[in-house]
Design an enzyme around this catalytic site. Structure first.
Site, short mmCIF file in Angstrom:
data_model
loop_
_atom_site.label_atom_id
_atom_site.label_comp_id
_atom_site.label_asym_id
_atom_site.label_seq_id
_atom_site.Cartn_x
_atom_site.Cartn_y
_atom_site.Cartn_z
N CYS A 34 -18.22 -3.46 -17.92
CA CYS A 34 -18.53 -2.94 -16.93
C CYS A 34 -19.56 -3.87 -16.51
CB CYS A 34 -19.33 -1.41 -16.85
SG CYS A 34 -19.52 -0.73 -14.83
N CYS A 62 -17.62 0.91 -20.87
CA CYS A 62 -18.57 0.53 -20.01
C CYS A 62 -19.20 -0.92 -20.44
CB CYS A 62 -19.39 1.84 -20.64
SG CYS A 62 -18.66 3.11 -19.87
N TYR A 122 -6.22 6.47 4.17
CA TYR A 122 -5.83 5.90 3.04
C TYR A 122 -5.68 4.51 3.56
CZ TYR A 122 -5.31 3.52 -0.23
OH TYR A 122 -5.10 1.65 -1.91
N ASP A 179 -9.38 5.84 -2.63
CA ASP A 179 -8.63 6.56 -3.17
C ASP A 179 -8.94 6.62 -5.21
OD1 ASP A 179 -9.51 3.93 -5.38
OD2 ASP A 179 -7.16 3.38 -4.97
N CYS A 190 -26.12 1.66 -13.59
CA CYS A 190 -24.55 3.43 -13.02
C CYS A 190 -25.53 4.51 -13.45
CB CYS A 190 -23.78 3.31 -14.57
SG CYS A 190 -22.27 4.82 -14.13
N CYS A 202 -13.49 1.39 -14.89
CA CYS A 202 -14.43 2.63 -15.79
C CYS A 202 -12.71 4.22 -14.79
CB CYS A 202 -14.64 3.18 -13.72
SG CYS A 202 -15.85 4.02 -14.39
N GLU A 258 0.73 -1.29 0.22
CA GLU A 258 -0.50 -0.29 0.19
C GLU A 258 0.92 1.38 0.56
OE1 GLU A 258 -2.68 0.43 -0.54
OE2 GLU A 258 -3.60 -1.67 -0.41
#
Length: 291
Positions: free
Chosen positions: A201, A198, A118, A136, A207, A191, A35
């Site tokens: 997705c 799309c 975060y 994020d 959406c 995305c 991370e």
């Protein structure tokens, strides 16, 4: 409109990237290292360095026992090298106060040096499977589009962004942690900021952005981070000289890396202030602890 948690986590189970820090045997320390490294740095650049670090420093005490100079050298070209010093400092506290085990509690994680909102929540979710909103850039963009029908996220607001993601998470720990990972993966792979895919997705039908006709982002312009000619580039060039040397070097060698002496000296001073370089008694320059 919004996010169907079951659909999105099912998609993640099928197409989520096979990354070493997602393996079941990866420790919380491995997740924490990943991370910190992944902040503002692409996965492809992080993965080989992460593997080297985990082989060399499999537990926090191993990293803490190394010098700051060794840690900065091993950080290589990941950029933003202060992260290496923060990770070194956090490792020392984990080793000393937490029996060499990364804490699982968000507040305890936040008390570690250099660990922000975060990272603390990411470790709680991804290492310990806890319910914690992990926000994020990718997650903010998915929420902006899927929930709010906007082309992209506006300026960050920690309170609003956390509340947005909190509202999407299932009440149970494990499904919530998996959804946190799935939201991030959707933003990274599908995305995307430019040219979102799309058609691929899993939550396309629900959406809000798609239902609104995919309006263009109309918020404040985002700052594009350039690199060439910036202090970041010059600092990196100066550090490269020290990483490639066996010991302290003369300033004359550092002077060769950049033509503009004012900027070069300013960057050298900033590296000294940040603790990424040290000056010896006889005026040479070295990585911290290596003279």
């Amino acid at each position: 409109m919004g996010v169907d948690a079951d659909v999105l986590t099912g998609w993640f189970d099928e197409v989520g990237r096979d990354l070493p820090w997602r393996e079941p045997e990866c420790t919380a320390w491995g997740v924490l290292v990943s991370e910190i490294m992944l902040q503002q740095t692409p996965v492809a650049r992080v993965q080989p360095i992460w593997l080297e670090w985990m082989a060399r420093w499999p537990v926090p005490s191993a990293l803490a026992a190394s010098s700051q100079g060794e840690v900065v050298r091993a950080w290589g070209k990941l950029g933003y090298p202060r992260r290496a010093l923060r990770l070194h400092a956090a490792a020392a506290v984990i080793a000393e106060k937490h029996d060499d085990v990364v804490p699982s509690d968000v507040d305890t994680l936040l008390a570690l040096p250099g660990i922000g909102a975060y990272t603390a929540r990411a470790v709680a979710a991804f290492a310990y499977g806890k319910r914690a909103p992990v926000v994020d850039t990718n997650v903010r963009r998915v929420v902006a589009r899927a929930v709010h029908g906007a082309g992209d996220a506006g300026p960050p607001s920690n309170t609003r962004d956390m509340a947005d993601v909190e509202a999407l998470l299932p009440p149970e720990d494990a499904p919530a942690a998996k959804l946190s990972a799935a939201l991030m993966e959707l933003g990274a792979l599908v995305c995307t900021a430019r040219s979102p895919r799309c058609a691929d997705c899993p939550i396309y039908e629900d959406c809000a952005w798609q239902h609104a006709g995919k309006p263009a982002y109309a918020g404040p312009a985002k700052q594009v981070q350039k690199f060439a000619g910036t202090d970041r580039q010059v600092r990196g060039l100066l550090l490269d000289v020290l990483r490639g040397s066996e010991g302290p070097v003369e300033k004359a060698r550092l002077d060769l890396v950049w033509h503009e002496s004012g900027q070069r000296d300013r960057c050298l001073d900033s590296l000294l202030v940040d603790g990424l370089l040290e000056q010896t008694r006889d005026g040479l320059f070295a990585l911290p602890g290596e003279h």
